[in-house]
Design a protein around this motif. Structure first.
Motif, PDB file in Angstrom:
ATOM      1  N   GLU A  50       0.822  -1.211   0.000  1.00 50.99           N
ATOM      2  CA  GLU A  50       0.000   0.000   0.000  1.00 50.99           C
ATOM      3  C   GLU A  50       0.859   1.266   0.000  1.00 50.99           C
ATOM      4  O   GLU A  50       0.446   2.315   0.471  1.00 50.99           O
ATOM      5  CB  GLU A  50      -0.979  -0.003   1.173  1.00 50.99           C
ATOM      6  CG  GLU A  50      -1.975  -1.143   1.099  1.00 50.99           C
ATOM      7  CD  GLU A  50      -2.951  -1.166   2.253  1.00 50.99           C
ATOM      8  OE1 GLU A  50      -2.999  -0.195   3.033  1.00 50.99           O
ATOM      9  OE2 GLU A  50      -3.676  -2.155   2.370  1.00 50.99           O
ATOM     10  N   VAL A  51       2.101   1.169  -0.508  1.00 51.35           N
ATOM     11  CA  VAL A  51       2.964   2.340  -0.680  1.00 51.35           C
ATOM     12  C   VAL A  51       3.014   2.637  -2.169  1.00 51.35           C
ATOM     13  O   VAL A  51       3.626   1.906  -2.927  1.00 51.35           O
ATOM     14  CB  VAL A  51       4.388   2.086  -0.138  1.00 51.35           C
ATOM     15  CG1 VAL A  51       5.289   3.277  -0.428  1.00 51.35           C
ATOM     16  CG2 VAL A  51       4.333   1.800   1.352  1.00 51.35           C
ATOM     17  N   CYS A  52       2.338   3.672  -2.574  1.00 50.66           N
ATOM     18  CA  CYS A  52       2.242   4.001  -4.001  1.00 50.66           C
ATOM     19  C   CYS A  52       2.486   5.488  -4.207  1.00 50.66           C
ATOM     20  O   CYS A  52       2.568   6.252  -3.251  1.00 50.66           O
ATOM     21  CB  CYS A  52       0.861   3.632  -4.538  1.00 50.66           C
ATOM     22  SG  CYS A  52       0.517   1.870  -4.379  1.00 50.66           S
ATOM     23  N   HIS A  53       2.556   5.869  -5.465  1.00 51.26           N
ATOM     24  CA  HIS A  53       2.770   7.275  -5.813  1.00 51.26           C
ATOM     25  C   HIS A  53       1.442   8.012  -5.811  1.00 51.26           C
ATOM     26  O   HIS A  53       0.924   8.403  -6.841  1.00 51.26           O
ATOM     27  CB  HIS A  53       3.423   7.404  -7.199  1.00 51.26           C
ATOM     28  CG  HIS A  53       4.802   6.861  -7.235  1.00 51.26           C
ATOM     29  ND1 HIS A  53       5.877   7.527  -6.701  1.00 51.26           N
ATOM     30  CD2 HIS A  53       5.293   5.707  -7.725  1.00 51.26           C
ATOM     31  CE1 HIS A  53       6.965   6.825  -6.870  1.00 51.26           C
ATOM     32  NE2 HIS A  53       6.643   5.709  -7.483  1.00 51.26           N
ATOM     33  N   ASP A  54       0.859   8.149  -4.658  1.00 52.60           N
ATOM     34  CA  ASP A  54      -0.378   8.916  -4.545  1.00 52.60           C
ATOM     35  C   ASP A  54      -0.373   9.642  -3.199  1.00 52.60           C
ATOM     36  O   ASP A  54       0.656   9.769  -2.555  1.00 52.60           O
ATOM     37  CB  ASP A  54      -1.603   8.012  -4.707  1.00 52.60           C
ATOM     38  CG  ASP A  54      -1.636   6.887  -3.677  1.00 52.60           C
ATOM     39  OD1 ASP A  54      -0.913   6.984  -2.663  1.00 52.60           O
ATOM     40  OD2 ASP A  54      -2.383   5.927  -3.879  1.00 52.60           O
ATOM     41  N   ALA A  59       5.386  12.382   0.906  1.00 50.89           N
ATOM     42  CA  ALA A  59       6.031  13.096  -0.211  1.00 50.89           C
ATOM     43  C   ALA A  59       7.539  12.914  -0.202  1.00 50.89           C
ATOM     44  O   ALA A  59       8.165  12.878  -1.255  1.00 50.89           O
ATOM     45  CB  ALA A  59       5.670  14.575  -0.155  1.00 50.89           C
ATOM     46  N   ILE A  60       8.117  12.742   0.943  1.00 50.21           N
ATOM     47  CA  ILE A  60       9.570  12.599   1.025  1.00 50.21           C
ATOM     48  C   ILE A  60      10.053  11.285   0.406  1.00 50.21           C
ATOM     49  O   ILE A  60      11.199  11.171  -0.016  1.00 50.21           O
ATOM     50  CB  ILE A  60      10.039  12.731   2.494  1.00 50.21           C
ATOM     51  CG1 ILE A  60      11.527  13.031   2.545  1.00 50.21           C
ATOM     52  CG2 ILE A  60       9.691  11.489   3.294  1.00 50.21           C
ATOM     53  CD1 ILE A  60      11.991  13.573   3.865  1.00 50.21           C
ATOM     54  N   LEU A  61       9.181  10.289   0.330  1.00 46.63           N
ATOM     55  CA  LEU A  61       9.570   8.988  -0.230  1.00 46.63           C
ATOM     56  C   LEU A  61       9.560   8.960  -1.752  1.00 46.63           C
ATOM     57  O   LEU A  61      10.275   8.159  -2.361  1.00 46.63           O
ATOM     58  CB  LEU A  61       8.653   7.879   0.288  1.00 46.63           C
ATOM     59  CG  LEU A  61       8.839   7.457   1.737  1.00 46.63           C
ATOM     60  CD1 LEU A  61       7.874   6.350   2.089  1.00 46.63           C
ATOM     61  CD2 LEU A  61      10.265   7.024   2.005  1.00 46.63           C
ATOM     62  N   ASN A  62       8.774   9.810  -2.396  1.00 44.65           N
ATOM     63  CA  ASN A  62       8.659   9.768  -3.857  1.00 44.65           C
ATOM     64  C   ASN A  62      10.002   9.934  -4.585  1.00 44.65           C
ATOM     65  O   ASN A  62      10.294   9.164  -5.493  1.00 44.65           O
ATOM     66  CB  ASN A  62       7.631  10.780  -4.348  1.00 44.65           C
ATOM     67  CG  ASN A  62       6.222  10.327  -4.057  1.00 44.65           C
ATOM     68  OD1 ASN A  62       5.944   9.123  -3.992  1.00 44.65           O
ATOM     69  ND2 ASN A  62       5.323  11.265  -3.872  1.00 44.65           N
ATOM     70  N   PRO A  63      10.862  10.900  -4.216  1.00 45.43           N
ATOM     71  CA  PRO A  63      12.163  10.998  -4.897  1.00 45.43           C
ATOM     72  C   PRO A  63      13.036   9.762  -4.649  1.00 45.43           C
ATOM     73  O   PRO A  63      13.761   9.324  -5.542  1.00 45.43           O
ATOM     74  CB  PRO A  63      12.812  12.244  -4.286  1.00 45.43           C
ATOM     75  CG  PRO A  63      11.695  13.021  -3.688  1.00 45.43           C
ATOM     76  CD  PRO A  63      10.647  12.033  -3.312  1.00 45.43           C
ATOM     77  N   LEU A  64      12.950   9.199  -3.461  1.00 46.64           N
ATOM     78  CA  LEU A  64      13.724   7.997  -3.149  1.00 46.64           C
ATOM     79  C   LEU A  64      13.249   6.816  -3.987  1.00 46.64           C
ATOM     80  O   LEU A  64      14.059   6.077  -4.562  1.00 46.64           O
ATOM     81  CB  LEU A  64      13.619   7.676  -1.657  1.00 46.64           C
ATOM     82  CG  LEU A  64      14.330   6.408  -1.202  1.00 46.64           C
ATOM     83  CD1 LEU A  64      15.833   6.525  -1.438  1.00 46.64           C
ATOM     84  CD2 LEU A  64      14.037   6.126   0.259  1.00 46.64           C
ATOM     85  N   ARG A  67      14.441   7.283  -7.550  1.00 46.54           N
ATOM     86  CA  ARG A  67      15.887   7.059  -7.680  1.00 46.54           C
ATOM     87  C   ARG A  67      16.218   5.565  -7.652  1.00 46.54           C
ATOM     88  O   ARG A  67      17.028   5.097  -8.444  1.00 46.54           O
ATOM     89  CB  ARG A  67      16.628   7.799  -6.570  1.00 46.54           C
ATOM     90  CG  ARG A  67      18.112   7.794  -6.749  1.00 46.54           C
ATOM     91  CD  ARG A  67      18.717   8.920  -5.912  1.00 46.54           C
ATOM     92  NE  ARG A  67      20.145   8.947  -6.007  1.00 46.54           N
ATOM     93  CZ  ARG A  67      20.824   9.567  -6.956  1.00 46.54           C
ATOM     94  NH1 ARG A  67      20.179  10.215  -7.902  1.00 46.54           N
ATOM     95  NH2 ARG A  67      22.131   9.557  -6.964  1.00 46.54           N
ATOM     96  N   VAL A  68      15.591   4.838  -6.756  1.00 56.35           N
ATOM     97  CA  VAL A  68      15.819   3.388  -6.687  1.00 56.35           C
ATOM     98  C   VAL A  68      15.374   2.736  -7.988  1.00 56.35           C
ATOM     99  O   VAL A  68      16.079   1.882  -8.542  1.00 56.35           O
ATOM    100  CB  VAL A  68      15.080   2.774  -5.472  1.00 56.35           C
ATOM    101  CG1 VAL A  68      15.034   1.260  -5.567  1.00 56.35           C
ATOM    102  CG2 VAL A  68      15.737   3.209  -4.176  1.00 56.35           C
ATOM    103  N   LYS A  69      14.233   3.161  -8.495  1.00 54.83           N
ATOM    104  CA  LYS A  69      13.712   2.605  -9.749  1.00 54.83           C
ATOM    105  C   LYS A  69      14.661   2.898 -10.918  1.00 54.83           C
ATOM    106  O   LYS A  69      15.012   1.998 -11.675  1.00 54.83           O
ATOM    107  CB  LYS A  69      12.333   3.204 -10.033  1.00 54.83           C
ATOM    108  CG  LYS A  69      11.688   2.732 -11.300  1.00 54.83           C
ATOM    109  CD  LYS A  69      10.334   3.405 -11.475  1.00 54.83           C
ATOM    110  CE  LYS A  69       9.833   3.275 -12.875  1.00 54.83           C
ATOM    111  NZ  LYS A  69       8.626   4.049 -13.124  1.00 54.83           N
ATOM    112  N   ASP A  70      15.102   4.145 -11.054  1.00 54.64           N
ATOM    113  CA  ASP A  70      15.925   4.560 -12.194  1.00 54.64           C
ATOM    114  C   ASP A  70      17.370   4.089 -12.104  1.00 54.64           C
ATOM    115  O   ASP A  70      17.980   3.748 -13.124  1.00 54.64           O
ATOM    116  CB  ASP A  70      15.905   6.079 -12.346  1.00 54.64           C
ATOM    117  CG  ASP A  70      14.538   6.608 -12.761  1.00 54.64           C
ATOM    118  OD1 ASP A  70      13.688   5.809 -13.189  1.00 54.64           O
ATOM    119  OD2 ASP A  70      14.313   7.824 -12.637  1.00 54.64           O
TER     120      ASP A  70
END
Length: 120
Positions: A50-54, A59-64, A67-70
């Motif tokens: 249940e951790v998604c981009h919504d 908000a602090i987790l979205n850049p992390l 970065r992990v994905k890319d």
């Protein structure tokens, strides 16, 4: 009748040339399938954690996460794809088969610079 046959032959030749020129390269397939697998993995992770981009993700987790994905996940997936994919180049189109151990076999048709995954 003979004129229609000539026109039909010309059209067929033009379509064949266009298909040959737009037959996607292995690098394009690697990009396509890695993005597809990353998206599927992200969906599975969202369902389980249940951790998604919504709004529910801090908000602090979205850049992390990005970065992990890319920087980690995508290069690792591309390496696996490169090592496990075979391409049948049939001049006008290509068939890519990616066999990831005993996990999954993905078959994709590439033509006109597009891909259609028809088996996974």
């Amino acid at each position: 009748m003979k004129g229609n046959l000539i026109i039909g032959g010309i059209v067929l030749a033009v379509v064949g040339i266009v298909m040959g020129v737009t037959n996607p390269k292995p690098s394009a397939y690697k990009e396509y399938i890695s993005e597809k697998l990353l998206l599927e993995g992200e969906k599975a992770l969202c369902k389980q954690t249940e951790v998604c981009h919504d709004q529910s993700t801090p908000a602090i987790l979205n850049p992390l996460i990005k970065r992990v994905k890319d920087k980690i996940a995508k290069p690792a997936i591309e390496k696996v794809i490169e090592e496990t994919t075979t391409r049948q180049n049939l001049i006008f189109f290509s068939i890519y088969t990616t066999e990831i151990s005993d996990i999954e076999t993905i078959k994709t048709l590439g033509a006109f610079n597009y891909f259609l995954t028809y088996s996974s």
